[in-house]
Design an enzyme around this catalytic site. Structure first.
Site, PDB file in Angstrom:
ATOM      1  N   ARG A 278      -1.559  -9.594  -5.490  1.00  0.00           N
ATOM      2  CA  ARG A 278      -2.509  -8.488  -5.672  1.00  0.00           C
ATOM      3  C   ARG A 278      -3.439  -8.857  -6.818  1.00  0.00           C
ATOM      4  O   ARG A 278      -3.068  -8.757  -7.976  1.00  0.00           O
ATOM      5  CB  ARG A 278      -1.726  -7.212  -6.004  1.00  0.00           C
ATOM      6  CG  ARG A 278      -2.514  -5.912  -5.879  1.00  0.00           C
ATOM      7  CD  ARG A 278      -1.782  -4.759  -6.563  1.00  0.00           C
ATOM      8  NE  ARG A 278      -1.988  -4.836  -7.997  1.00  0.00           N
ATOM      9  CZ  ARG A 278      -1.135  -4.373  -8.912  1.00  0.00           C
ATOM     10  NH1 ARG A 278       0.007  -3.826  -8.553  1.00  0.00           N
ATOM     11  NH2 ARG A 278      -1.399  -4.487 -10.201  1.00  0.00           N
ATOM     12  N   HIS A 282      -3.462  -1.966  -9.137  1.00  0.00           N
ATOM     13  CA  HIS A 282      -2.723  -1.279  -8.066  1.00  0.00           C
ATOM     14  C   HIS A 282      -3.666  -0.354  -7.299  1.00  0.00           C
ATOM     15  O   HIS A 282      -3.734  -0.374  -6.082  1.00  0.00           O
ATOM     16  CB  HIS A 282      -1.557  -0.486  -8.658  1.00  0.00           C
ATOM     17  CG  HIS A 282      -0.906   0.419  -7.664  1.00  0.00           C
ATOM     18  ND1 HIS A 282      -0.196  -0.067  -6.584  1.00  0.00           N
ATOM     19  CD2 HIS A 282      -0.880   1.767  -7.550  1.00  0.00           C
ATOM     20  CE1 HIS A 282       0.244   0.966  -5.859  1.00  0.00           C
ATOM     21  NE2 HIS A 282      -0.163   2.081  -6.422  1.00  0.00           N
ATOM     22  N   TYR A 291       0.539  -4.747 -18.172  1.00  0.00           N
ATOM     23  CA  TYR A 291       1.840  -5.279 -17.765  1.00  0.00           C
ATOM     24  C   TYR A 291       1.829  -6.688 -17.201  1.00  0.00           C
ATOM     25  O   TYR A 291       2.859  -7.241 -16.913  1.00  0.00           O
ATOM     26  CB  TYR A 291       2.514  -4.320 -16.770  1.00  0.00           C
ATOM     27  CG  TYR A 291       1.665  -3.965 -15.551  1.00  0.00           C
ATOM     28  CD1 TYR A 291       1.574  -4.833 -14.472  1.00  0.00           C
ATOM     29  CD2 TYR A 291       0.966  -2.762 -15.492  1.00  0.00           C
ATOM     30  CE1 TYR A 291       0.813  -4.504 -13.367  1.00  0.00           C
ATOM     31  CE2 TYR A 291       0.198  -2.423 -14.378  1.00  0.00           C
ATOM     32  CZ  TYR A 291       0.118  -3.298 -13.320  1.00  0.00           C
ATOM     33  OH  TYR A 291      -0.641  -2.973 -12.226  1.00  0.00           O
TER      34      TYR A 291
HETATM   35  C1  LIG Z   1       8.397   7.453  -2.136  1.00  0.00           C
HETATM   36  C2  LIG Z   1       7.348   6.971  -3.071  1.00  0.00           C
HETATM   37  N1  LIG Z   1       7.686   6.700  -4.346  1.00  0.00           N
HETATM   38  C3  LIG Z   1       6.758   6.297  -5.234  1.00  0.00           C
HETATM   39  C4  LIG Z   1       5.465   6.162  -4.860  1.00  0.00           C
HETATM   40  C5  LIG Z   1       4.414   5.754  -5.879  1.00  0.00           C
HETATM   41  N2  LIG Z   1       3.914   4.423  -5.568  1.00  0.00           N
HETATM   42  C6  LIG Z   1       2.792   4.247  -4.863  1.00  0.00           C
HETATM   43  S1  LIG Z   1       2.501   2.669  -4.534  1.00  0.00           S
HETATM   44  C7  LIG Z   1       3.858   2.162  -5.370  1.00  0.00           C
HETATM   45  C8  LIG Z   1       4.195   0.711  -5.430  1.00  0.00           C
HETATM   46  C9  LIG Z   1       4.335   0.129  -4.077  1.00  0.00           C
HETATM   47  O1  LIG Z   1       4.561  -1.232  -4.171  1.00  0.00           O
HETATM   48  P1  LIG Z   1       4.632  -2.163  -2.899  1.00  0.00           P
HETATM   49  O2  LIG Z   1       5.568  -1.592  -1.892  1.00  0.00           O
HETATM   50  O3  LIG Z   1       4.913  -3.522  -3.384  1.00  0.00           O
HETATM   51  O4  LIG Z   1       3.180  -2.071  -2.264  1.00  0.00           O
HETATM   52  P2  LIG Z   1       1.780  -2.498  -2.934  1.00  0.00           P
HETATM   53  O5  LIG Z   1       1.282  -1.290  -3.654  1.00  0.00           O
HETATM   54  O6  LIG Z   1       2.016  -3.639  -3.825  1.00  0.00           O
HETATM   55  O7  LIG Z   1       0.893  -2.814  -1.789  1.00  0.00           O
HETATM   56  C10 LIG Z   1       4.526   3.252  -5.907  1.00  0.00           C
HETATM   57  C11 LIG Z   1       5.736   3.185  -6.734  1.00  0.00           C
HETATM   58  C12 LIG Z   1       5.137   6.473  -3.524  1.00  0.00           C
HETATM   59  N3  LIG Z   1       3.886   6.382  -3.070  1.00  0.00           N
HETATM   60  N4  LIG Z   1       6.093   6.863  -2.652  1.00  0.00           N
END
Ligand SMILES: Cc1ncc(C[n+]2csc(CCOP(=O)(O)OP(=O)(O)O)c2C)c(N)n1
Ligand SMILES: [Mg+2]
Lengths: 393, 336
Positions: A278, A282, A291
């Protein structure tokens, strides 16, 4: 040719009890067909799966990559200018999204996350529709059935179960299409994802789990989510997996085709770990300097998914000024359309609040709607009537 | 006294709890290095270490379930759920385990778990980032549910919640995170007003307006606006949603004879219904008019361009006050 160098885990350790060592290195080798320098390397197992890719198709993938990046930068700009509430950049992940989405058939069904807007582009979603949710104008930008693409999932991991269930339906119907769930590295920790793998393996349904390991879940490095390589985890569920260079559009396409072919032939589920990065925050609300190390970013910039295809086209003598101009013009046009579509999107009507909650009338809600419309009518300006500060004073 | 934002006031309360009790541990997604997406835990991992301020894997059921195990072992876990809409994967652990362990074991196993949840809307977010799920938890025996509305209360109530031997759902009004207020960080949480007590935050004679969390500020604005129109509104900040401090609400309603309840959460089956019913039972003969609820509608939290229509704002609550007082209002002429 096989290289493992892009498979480095994140940089910081996990919480208590974590031995905080290297993420397991014992796993599978990384499938790569185009090196970061743009050299096409042969791979006996995967080459056959992209043998049909003509020069023209390679140029078309290049265009997809460039356009997708342009969509992303334009959307980020629109957010910075206050036209969008939020945007989750896919910067750096274009090859994962294009390579996999271009391997799909129209009648396959896709269950994406919020970040998979490159996939949405490939499925034929209108540019304006991609932005509706992020502008706050809708809960979903498109009708899933028109493009066989579900709405971007925000609840992490949830969509993997939906894809599995959809695939159960395909199986029952005796069709030869497949379902594909996109997920992130962080999502692999969720119960839903693990349950999806149990169901998928148990029923041997035609589903593909496509995991973009972009190394981060907001601020959390992938090592916190998985003590072994992500591609090793499905094996415990009895699901075959592949670990592929997610910045290599051809390798991603080959792997996705392998998985889809297995699904269509009744061979059951497959898990693909696309190792990528990425490059952006985010979301536009995030500040990654809090971080992560700038060096990490530099390392990954060397492995950029677009640059390597460009270099490959150059080697092959395909990168003509005509091609470059055409691709550039297409990207410009897409960005222009997107911006216009965004800024001219009509605002929703106040009473839209009550729409689509149920498919048939609902007495509680009908009464509330009636009361609220009377309330709005008691004001000259409904916008003022609904502001936090009020218009009445 | 120090001027602190709401978020900072919680941070300072968490810090004191970490200092005062070695068994306090914080857990959640992105709470360590990042300091939380709202920076509520900013700097705490740096100062207390990775074993006390724990970045967890991305799994809410996992977070709460392991918090149960830590509590079993004598710890006091303070869990952060990143946004209201992400508490549902943990719902089973909260409702079946956290809430019932003490009952099940006849008090042998305590669950002194605090579950912090930023809640409510008004910040222009996408789906699942603006919900008000408090009624599910208020409906669950075994859980205490509280929500501060000011930096000072946030600072003391988080410490009281952590010190409490029962599980506490701590709902933080996220759209007030940046609001500033005076905070006395030396205030002994044990001596401060208990989190179970409601507080009258504006005195009035004509109507009682009950709110909590994010709408307390709006309710105070309503009282000021109403005063301009010659109405005297008494505002009660509920603070505790389960149990509700009915004694305080009742005393006010006996005085004013009229009750308006405002919350962002959807109306049906919500806390407003519980308060209206309980107050009607307790002081029916003091009521001059039917209790009025001004709440979010019975709809999924809408996309951000519509959220201000869903959220009870100043004018909608004023309209409710008019209704309670029998003044002309948007429903004049309609029955009930
Ligand atoms: C159930 C849930 N918990 C927490 C979140 C908050 N949240 C949004 S994106 C994210 C990280 C997701 O990481 P990843 O699965 O690696 O996907 P990326 O964002 O890197 O594409 C979090 C913790 C959420 N959307 N849904
Ligand atoms: Mg990720």
């Amino acid at each position: 040719m096989v290289t493992d160098e892009v498979g480095q885990g994140g940089t910081t350790a996990g919480g208590p009890g974590s031995s905080a060592g290297q993420q397991g290195r014992t796993g599978q080798n990384l499938v790569q067909l185009i090196t970061p320098a743009g050299e096409r390397v042969s791979h006996p197992e995967y080459d056959p799966w992209v043998q049909d890719m003509s020069d023209e198709q390679l140029c078309s993938l290049y265009e997809d990559l460039v356009v997708t990046r342009r969509i992303d930068t334009e959307a980020t700009a629109l957010q910075r200018q206050g036209e969008l509430g939020l945007w989750p950049p896919m910067l750096g992940q274009e090859a994962s999204q294009i390579g996999s989405a271009r391997a799909l058939r129209d009648d396959d069904f896709v269950f994406p996350t919020y970040r998979d807007n490159g996939v949405a582009y490939c499925r034929g979603v209108k540019l304006t529709d991609i932005l509706r949710v992020w502008r706050g104008n809708a809960s979903a930008g498109w009708d899933p059935y028109t493009v066989n693409l579900g709405t971007p999932q925000i609840i992490i991991g949830s969509q993997t179960l939906h894809a599995t269930g959809y695939a159960m339906g395909i199986q029952n119907d005796g069709a030869d299409s497949a379902a594909i769930a996109y997920l992130g590295d962080g999502a692999t920790s969720q119960g839903d994802v693990n349950e999806a793998m149990v169901f998928a393996a148990s029923f041997q349904v035609p589903v593909v789990f496509f995991c973009q390991n972009n190394h981060w879940a907001i601020s959390e490095p992938v090592r916190l989510q998985s003590h072994v390589q992500i591609a090793d985890r499905p094996l415990g569920f009895g699901i075959p997996s592949m670990r592929v260079d997610g910045n290599d559009v051809l390798a991603v396409m080959a792997a996705t085709r392998v998985a889809l072919d297995r699904a269509r032939r009744g061979g059951g589920p497959t898990f693909i770990e696309a190792v990528t990065y990425r490059m952006g925050p985010h979301t536009t609300a995030d500040d990654p300097t809090r971080y992560r190390d700038a060096n990490e970013l530099e390392d990954w910039a060397q492995k950029d998914p677009i640059r390597r295809v460009k270099a490959l086209l150059e080697r092959k003598g395909l990168l003509t000024p005509e091609l470059e101009t055409a691709v550039q013009q297409k990207a410009d046009a897409v960005a222009r359309d997107m911006r216009t579509g965004c800024t001219t999107m009509p605002d929703p009507e106040p009473l839209d609040v009550f729409k689509h909650v149920y498919s048939t009338p609902h007495s509680w809600l009908d009464r509330q709607q009636d009361h609220y419309s009377r309330y709005l009518d008691s004001f000259g300006d409904p916008a003022g009537a609904a502001s936090e500060e009020g218009a009445r004073r | 006294m120090t001027q602190l934002t709401f978020a900072r006031a919680i941070n300072s309360g968490l810090r004191r709890s970490l200092e005062n009790d070695a068994k306090v541990v914080l857990m959640g997604e992105d709470i360590g290095t990042l300091g939380g997406v709202f920076r509520v835990t900013d700097g705490l991992q740096k100062d207390f270490g990775k074993h006390r301020v724990i970045d967890t894997p991305l799994a809410e059921s996992g977070i709460v379930g392991t918090a149960v195990g830590l509590a079993y072992r004598g710890y006091r876990p303070v869990v952060e759920i990143q946004f209201d809409g992400f508490v549902y994967p943990a719902f089973d652990q909260i409702v079946c385990q956290v809430a019932k362990m003490h009952y099940r074991t006849k008090g042998a196993v305590k669950m002194p778990i605090t579950i912090r949840i930023p809640f409510g809307g008004g910040i222009g977010s996408p789906e699942f980032h603006s919900e008000s799920p408090e009624a599910y938890f208020a409906h669950t025996p075994g859980l205490r549910v509280i929500s501060p509305s000011s930096p000072q209360d946030a600072h003391t109530m988080i410490q009281q919640a952590i010190a409490c031997d029962d599980p506490v759902l701590f709902f933080e009004p996220k759209r007030r995170y940046h609001d500033k207020g005076d905070v006395d960080e030396s205030l002994d949480p044990g001596a401060a007003l208990s989190f179970e007590k409601a507080r009258v935050v504006a005195d009035g004679r004509d109507v009682t307006l009950v709110a909590y969390g994010p709408l307390v500020k709006t309710a105070r604005d309503v009282a000021l606006a109403a005063a301009d129109e010659g109405m005297s509104v008494e505002v009660i900040d509920l603070r505790s949603l389960a149990p509700v401090d009915f004694a305080t609400v009742e005393a006010s309603v006996r005085k004013t004879g009229r009750l308006v309840i405002a919350h962002e959460a959807v109306q049906s089956g919500g806390l407003g219904a519980e308060i209206a019913a309980s107050i009607t039972e307790r002081c029916f003969y003091y009521l001059e008019s039917a209790p009025v609820r001004v709440t979010g509608f019975d709809v999924p939290y809408p996309y951000s361009k519509l959220e201000m229509h869903h959220l009870p704002g100043l004018d909608r609550i004023l309209d409710g006050v008019d209704r309670a007082l029998g003044r002309p209002n948007s429903l004049s002429g309609l029955e009930g």
